[in-house]
Design an enzyme around this catalytic site. Structure first.
Site, PDB file in Angstrom:
ATOM      1  N   LEU A  14       0.835  -1.209   0.000  1.00  0.00           N
ATOM      2  CA  LEU A  14       0.000   0.000   0.000  1.00  0.00           C
ATOM      3  C   LEU A  14       0.862   1.249   0.000  1.00  0.00           C
ATOM      4  O   LEU A  14       0.492   2.286  -0.514  1.00  0.00           O
ATOM      5  CB  LEU A  14      -0.907   0.018   1.233  1.00  0.00           C
ATOM      6  CG  LEU A  14      -2.026  -1.014   1.275  1.00  0.00           C
ATOM      7  CD1 LEU A  14      -2.731  -0.959   2.620  1.00  0.00           C
ATOM      8  CD2 LEU A  14      -3.018  -0.773   0.149  1.00  0.00           C
ATOM      9  N   LYS A  32       4.918   3.057   1.658  1.00  0.00           N
ATOM     10  CA  LYS A  32       6.140   2.894   2.420  1.00  0.00           C
ATOM     11  C   LYS A  32       6.187   3.996   3.462  1.00  0.00           C
ATOM     12  O   LYS A  32       6.164   5.165   3.132  1.00  0.00           O
ATOM     13  CB  LYS A  32       7.335   3.007   1.473  1.00  0.00           C
ATOM     14  CG  LYS A  32       8.582   2.368   2.007  1.00  0.00           C
ATOM     15  CD  LYS A  32       9.623   2.249   0.909  1.00  0.00           C
ATOM     16  CE  LYS A  32      10.915   1.633   1.418  1.00  0.00           C
ATOM     17  NZ  LYS A  32      11.410   2.114   2.699  1.00  0.00           N
ATOM     18  N   GLY A  36       7.758   5.564   7.307  1.00  0.00           N
ATOM     19  CA  GLY A  36       9.068   5.919   7.824  1.00  0.00           C
ATOM     20  C   GLY A  36       9.916   4.701   8.161  1.00  0.00           C
ATOM     21  O   GLY A  36      11.098   4.657   7.892  1.00  0.00           O
ATOM     22  N   VAL A  66       4.020  -0.878   4.157  1.00  0.00           N
ATOM     23  CA  VAL A  66       2.639  -1.127   4.557  1.00  0.00           C
ATOM     24  C   VAL A  66       1.962  -2.013   3.503  1.00  0.00           C
ATOM     25  O   VAL A  66       2.008  -1.699   2.311  1.00  0.00           O
ATOM     26  CB  VAL A  66       1.866   0.197   4.711  1.00  0.00           C
ATOM     27  CG1 VAL A  66       0.468  -0.065   5.236  1.00  0.00           C
ATOM     28  CG2 VAL A  66       2.609   1.145   5.644  1.00  0.00           C
ATOM     29  N   LYS A  80       1.600  -2.763   8.754  1.00  0.00           N
ATOM     30  CA  LYS A  80       2.900  -2.093   8.644  1.00  0.00           C
ATOM     31  C   LYS A  80       3.965  -3.038   9.199  1.00  0.00           C
ATOM     32  O   LYS A  80       3.914  -3.414  10.369  1.00  0.00           O
ATOM     33  CB  LYS A  80       2.870  -0.810   9.464  1.00  0.00           C
ATOM     34  CG  LYS A  80       4.058   0.096   9.277  1.00  0.00           C
ATOM     35  CD  LYS A  80       3.872   1.311  10.175  1.00  0.00           C
ATOM     36  CE  LYS A  80       4.667   2.511   9.746  1.00  0.00           C
ATOM     37  NZ  LYS A  80       4.362   3.673  10.589  1.00  0.00           N
ATOM     38  N   ASP A 140       4.244  15.515  13.649  1.00  0.00           N
ATOM     39  CA  ASP A 140       4.466  15.317  12.216  1.00  0.00           C
ATOM     40  C   ASP A 140       3.143  15.410  11.477  1.00  0.00           C
ATOM     41  O   ASP A 140       2.787  14.526  10.715  1.00  0.00           O
ATOM     42  CB  ASP A 140       5.180  13.982  11.978  1.00  0.00           C
ATOM     43  CG  ASP A 140       5.883  13.951  10.619  1.00  0.00           C
ATOM     44  OD1 ASP A 140       6.005  15.022   9.990  1.00  0.00           O
ATOM     45  OD2 ASP A 140       6.295  12.870  10.188  1.00  0.00           O
TER      46      ASP A 140
END
Ligand SMILES: *[C@@H]1O[C@H](CO)[C@@H](O)[C@H](O)[C@H]1NC(C)=O
Ligand SMILES: *[C@@H]1O[C@H](CO)[C@@H](O)[C@H](O)[C@H]1NC(C)=O
Ligand SMILES: *[C@@H]1O[C@H](CO)[C@@H](O)[C@H](O)[C@H]1NC(C)=O
Ligand SMILES: *[C@@H]1O[C@H](CO)[C@@H](O)[C@H](O)[C@H]1NC(C)=O
Ligand SMILES: *[C@@H]1O[C@H](CO)[C@@H](O)[C@H](O)[C@H]1NC(C)=O
Ligand SMILES: *[C@@H]1O[C@H](CO)[C@@H](O)[C@H](O)[C@H]1NC(C)=O
Ligand SMILES: *[C@@H]1O[C@H](CO)[C@@H](O)[C@H](O)[C@H]1NC(C)=O
Ligand SMILES: *[C@@H]1O[C@H](CO)[C@@H](O)[C@H](O)[C@H]1NC(C)=O
Ligand SMILES: *[C@@H]1O[C@H](CO)[C@@H](O)[C@H](O)[C@H]1NC(C)=O
Length: 889
Positions: free
Chosen positions: A588, A590, A592, A596, A610, A707
């Site tokens: 699905l 990528k 950090g 995924v 993940k 974030d």
């Protein structure tokens, strides 16, 4: 009992034993460098602190000057505007004159600011002398950070080196040194203190440093809504050597929960981390005759110090003894102040500091020889990129042309055994400083333009075995002492003017058939003589026996074995994860720290899995943090956790599936679907805001997301928005990691500009990032775009608004299908969110209210702007929630 005493002895109380010290109120001894500043703009006074900055140009020979991108210029204080970067060489070093044996606070700051226009944030290491201080992952911080340590210099010069570790170019914005008195912040020999947190209890929001703090420490205000903050307008006697600012000591917390315990939990990413704590106390209240304030200080449940009663308006500091090693089992630390039975008042604390111990095992090269080699460098005007920092260590940065001994025994200062300056264009005489290289075994000065005599001192260097002076213009007589020295191999070939005594030169020359050359090759002794025993090793310091003391400590800090909360959640086996993802078939995205995958639970329910990439140990921690947070936090606008898998190194998190991916993708139309209409965008903004508001207001302690960006706003099949990626969120003491140093989340462009000036992220930093998200939602433009009139989105919108060009701001693909009132309101709101000053930004609760207003005014328009999806389908299902309390702690 022994354990008890061990703990007890870790701490000593500092009252007034250190008062015989003349306080320097001025900036005497301060080194305050604005890196990359041109010498003609130097020095200048930074108005906010009164600190006088000078150019770094006379402290370093390499590197180039640059400036951060114009877009960020307005936001930052002057010292951060220029920087020095290092495209050449592996290691580039500042060389600073310091007072030997003095404790220094060393602070370096780094603001990338897209100075090179490449938007590639660098990662590199920073060393102090031969020892690694820390790795700078600017990439993980949105491109800026401060690092601070307390270090005692063992010599009169201090090297601060930036070391390239990958393909990116190291850079630095400021470098500051503050001399401290040497009886404070003392660490064990061979170690230094890396700042994790320095806070004082206050709800003033005021950040303190010089001139409030004579040592220019940076104090961050901290408060919690559970705290009862007491303050005084009376003067507190802060004179005990540590001398925190008056402002930091004039407020304190007396937290009152049911049984009067103040708790400060924090988590260490590495459970072997040793640390030191400094706690500052002063009673601020007037106690009645029948009142007592008395408490014990506990670390991980063990008495650390106590019973203790703070003195009225007079500082006392609890410090860790230098040789003490505090660790926390599993990295979970808990400091508690617990009221004693006889106490009528709850505990109180004014300020605290937390440092990680960093090992500095590698001894610097013999100072005498360092001075000598530097004199030689100066005498010959040698500029070699590798000739920076310590000559011998670390060995990967050994100066070109040198060899050293003792580089593998870190507790012994290395010595220089070999110097090769062959073919280096040397002119002048044989440098006299060579005689100070007293451990030299081999010297090669061949093929240069050296003139004058062969110096006699060469014979005095006892260890010297080979001297090659061939191919120079030396003249005169080769000293007899040198010719007669046993075991020495001397080559003076090709020095036409050189004479040898006793005719031996000419004889040799004749034999060699080169009448012009004078050769002496006296007594070559047996090979065994070539093996040199190095004498005069100086033991600079002895490494502590870490292991023994650590194991003691671990015994002491044993925690009650509460079963991990995680067991309450659905735990999957690795086989189940493999099965649910159909052997990791569909990617699905990528994230950090891993990839995924798409999957199904119970055969039908879609999930996102993940999987942590195995390489990243840092990621491992991040991952656990994420699990813990997700377990604590439940809200319809936060992505929820379905389960997890942990088997050795295999780690996976199973989330609810968000069918419509992330907002960033969606806005950029990567998915090739229809344009998000204005009404839908407003709804998404509102939902994301509610998720964030919950983190700030619904959680205790509040969680700063750190974030917030469009890529972290996910959309389910009904376009319900949910915030994702809490892996980087932290609270209080853990947050400290980011206040001052290492792990800070954030993405350049979204990151609170105030952070760069204070290195302090708050809820208001999330508000800033959210404002940037709002700007993206309305403009559908990249956060940074070099082709725009102003490349940074906030600056560009500001310009457009100033010019009254609001239509230019709004995403063209909306085709004007919106109510201009709601758009205006929205832009206005976004712009207040991205205010430089955090105090003038709204809270998330206010943002939620404003967005609700925007939606109202949009809906009042009726008809045309309905969302892509009908409201009725926007119900929330929380399938896997079990008995976790809905309110986070
Ligand atoms: C920096 O981070 C970005 C996105 O997180 C990643 O694509 C890039 O590879 C990273 N760069 C380095 C040098 O780690
Ligand atoms: C602070 O206390 C110490 C010790 O009692 C004393 O010597 C000193 O004069 C005091 N300082 C002030 C400013 O009152
Ligand atoms: C204080 O109360 C908490 C629970 O509310 C309990 O776990 C703790 O042991 C108590 N501490 C003392 C010193 O009584
Ligand atoms: C530290 O980690 C533990 C679990 O290991 C968690 O329960 C706790 O909330 C964390 N504390 C903080 C302050 O993050
Ligand atoms: C202490 O004395 C005052 C009166 O002087 C009284 O009001 C207060 O309740 C007393 N406090 C305690 C803890 O006994
Ligand atoms: C390092 O040097 C010290 C002192 O010279 C000595 O005691 C120690 O044994 C040496 N260690 C090693 C590994 O050679
Ligand atoms: C010194 O360095 C030169 C190259 O710079 C090399 O040719 C020469 O062999 C070296 N001398 C010794 C003794 O290794
Ligand atoms: C050798 O070292 C001593 C002590 O540091 C110094 O005084 C002397 O000037 C040095 N000699 C030379 C020739 O550099
Ligand atoms: C001295 O240097 C010359 C030129 O670099 C070289 O040919 C010669 O072998 C060297 N002699 C020794 C003893 O290293």
């Amino acid at each position: 009992m022994e354990k008890y005493f061990h703990g007890f002895l870790c701490i000593i109380i500092i009252t007034f034993s250190l008062i015989h010290f003349v306080q320097a109120q001025d900036q005497e001894g301060f080194i305050t460098l604005d890196c990359g500043l041109l010498p003609d703009g130097s020095p200048y006074t930074n108005p906010s602190t009164g600190l006088v900055f000078t150019s770094d140009s006379s402290f370093i020979e390499s590197g180039q000057n640059s400036r951060i991108s114009k877009d960020f210029e307005r936001i930052f204080e002057k010292p951060f505007l220029t920087l020095r970067y290092f495209p050449d060489g592996e290691r580039n070093c500042y060389n600073l004159k310091v007072t030997q044996g003095t404790n220094y606070l060393i602070r370096a700051s780094f603001l990338y600011g897209n100075y090179d226009g490449s938007n590639t944030v660098p990662n590199f290491d920073i060393f102090v002398g031969p020892n690694k201080w820390t790795t700078l992952n600017l990439n993980a911080t949105g491109g800026g950070m401060h690092e601070e340590m307390i270090h005692m210099s063992r010599s009169s010069s201090l090297n601060v080196c930036l070391v390239k570790t990958g393909s990116t170019t190291p850079m630095i914005s400021t470098l500051e040194l503050r001399p401290l008195r040497s009886d404070i912040y003392v660490s064990a020999i061979g170690s230094s203190l890396h700042l994790r947190l320095r806070s004082y209890i206050s709800d003033s929001g005021l950040f303190l440093r010089y001139p409030d703090d004579i040592y220019d420490r940076r104090w961050f205000p901290f408060s919690d809504k559970e705290y009862t903050v007491v303050t005084t307008t009376l003067s507190v006697n802060t004179t005990n050597g540590y001398d925190p600012p008056q402002g930091a000591m004039a407020s304190a917390v007396t937290h009152v929960n049911d049984n009067g315990t103040l708790k400060f939990p924090w988590n260490l990413t590495d459970s072997t981390t040793r640390f030191h704590i400094y706690l500052h106390f002063a009673e601020l209240q007037t106690l009645l005759a029948n009142e007592t304030r008395e408490f014990n200080v506990l670390l991980n449940g063990n008495i650390f110090y106590g019973p203790f009663s703070p003195r009225k308006l007079s500082i006392e500091t609890m410090i860790t003894k230098p040789e003490s090693t505090l660790t926390c089992e599993g990295g979970n630390c808990l400091l508690q102040l617990v009221k004693t039975a006889k106490s009528t008042l709850p505990p109180l604390i004014n300020a605290l500091e937390l440092f990680d111990v960093v090992e500095f095992p590698q001894s610097e090269t013999n100072q005498y020889e360092v001075n000598a080699i530097k004199k030689i460098q100066t005498a010959y005007g040698l500029s070699r990129i590798s000739w920076q920092g310590d000559p011998c260590v670390p060995t990967q940065f050994l100066w070109a042309g040198l060899k050293c001994s003792n580089t593998d025994n870190s507790s012994t200062p290395p010595t220089i055994t070999f110097l090769n300056l062959s073919s280096s264009g040397l002119t002048g005489i044989v440098a006299s400083s060579i005689q100070n290289l007293t451990h030299l075994e081999e010297l090669d000065l061949s093929n240069n333009y050296l003139e004058g005599a062969v110096p006699e001192f060469l014979a005095d260097i006892k260890s010297l075995l080979i001297i090659n002076l061939s191919g120079n213009n030396l003249s005169g007589q080769v000293p007899q002492k040198l010719q007669q020295k046993k075991g020495l191999k001397l080559n003076v070939e090709g020095n036409s003017k050189l004479l040898c005594s006793e005719g031996s030169c000419s004889n040799k020359a004749g034999e060699g058939g080169h009448p012009k050359k004078n050769i002496i090759v006296p007594v070559v002794a047996s090979v065994s003589l070539m093996v040199v025993l190095i004498a005069g090793l100086v033991l600079f310091f002895v490494l502590k026996k870490k292991n023994s003391s650590r194991s003691k400590e671990e015994g002491r800090t044993g925690r009650t074995s509460e079963p991990p909360r995680i067991t309450k959640k659905k735990r999957f086996t690795y086989a189940e994860v493999t099965e649910m993802t159909n052997n990791f078939e569909r990617v699905l995205g990528k994230g950090g720290f891993g990839i995924v995958y798409h999957g199904y639970v119970n055969g039908t329910e879609q999930v996102a899995v993940k999987v942590l990439s195995q390489a990243s140990t840092h990621g491992h921690k991040q991952f656990k943090a994420e699990v813990e947070l997700l377990l604590r936090v439940h809200h319809k606008n936060l992505v929820s956790l379905v389960g997890y898998c942990e088997k050795g190194k295999e780690l996976a998190l199973v989330y609810e599936y968000m069918a419509n991916g992330d907002l960033k993708e969606f806005l950029s139309e990567k998915r090739g679907e229809s344009v998000l209409r204005w009404g839908t965008r407003l709804q998404i903004a509102l939902e994301a805001a509610q998720g964030l508001e919950y983190l700030h207001k619904g959680c205790r302690p509040p969680i700063v997301h750190r974030d917030v960006k469009t890529a972290n706003i996910l959309l389910d099949e009904h376009f319900q928005a949910k915030l994702a990626d809490f892996g980087l969120s932290r609270s209080f003491l853990n947050e400290g990691e980011s206040h001052v140093s290492t792990v800070v989340a954030g993405t350049i462009g979204y990151l609170d500009p105030e952070y760069y000036n204070t290195s302090w992220l708050t809820e208001k930093s999330d508000v800033y990032s959210f404002g940037v998200v709002l700007l993206e939602i309305i403009t559908n433009q990249p956060v940074i775009d070099q082709t725009r009139e102003r490349s940074y989105i906030a600056e560009w919108v500001r310009l457009m608004v100033t010019n009254g060009d609001i239509r230019k701001i709004v995403d063209l693909s909306l085709n004007g299908d919106y109510h201009s009132d709601s758009v205006w309101k929205f832009v206005e709101l976004a712009m207040t969110c991205v205010n430089d000053s955090s105090t003038t930004r709204p809270t998330m609760s206010q943002v939620v209210i404003e967005l609700t207003e925007c939606i109202k005014s949009e809906n009042s328009r009726g008809g045309t702007s309905q969302s892509m999806v009908s409201k009725s389908s926007r119900e929330v299902t929380m399938t896997f929630d079990t008995n976790v309390n809905p309110m986070a702690r």
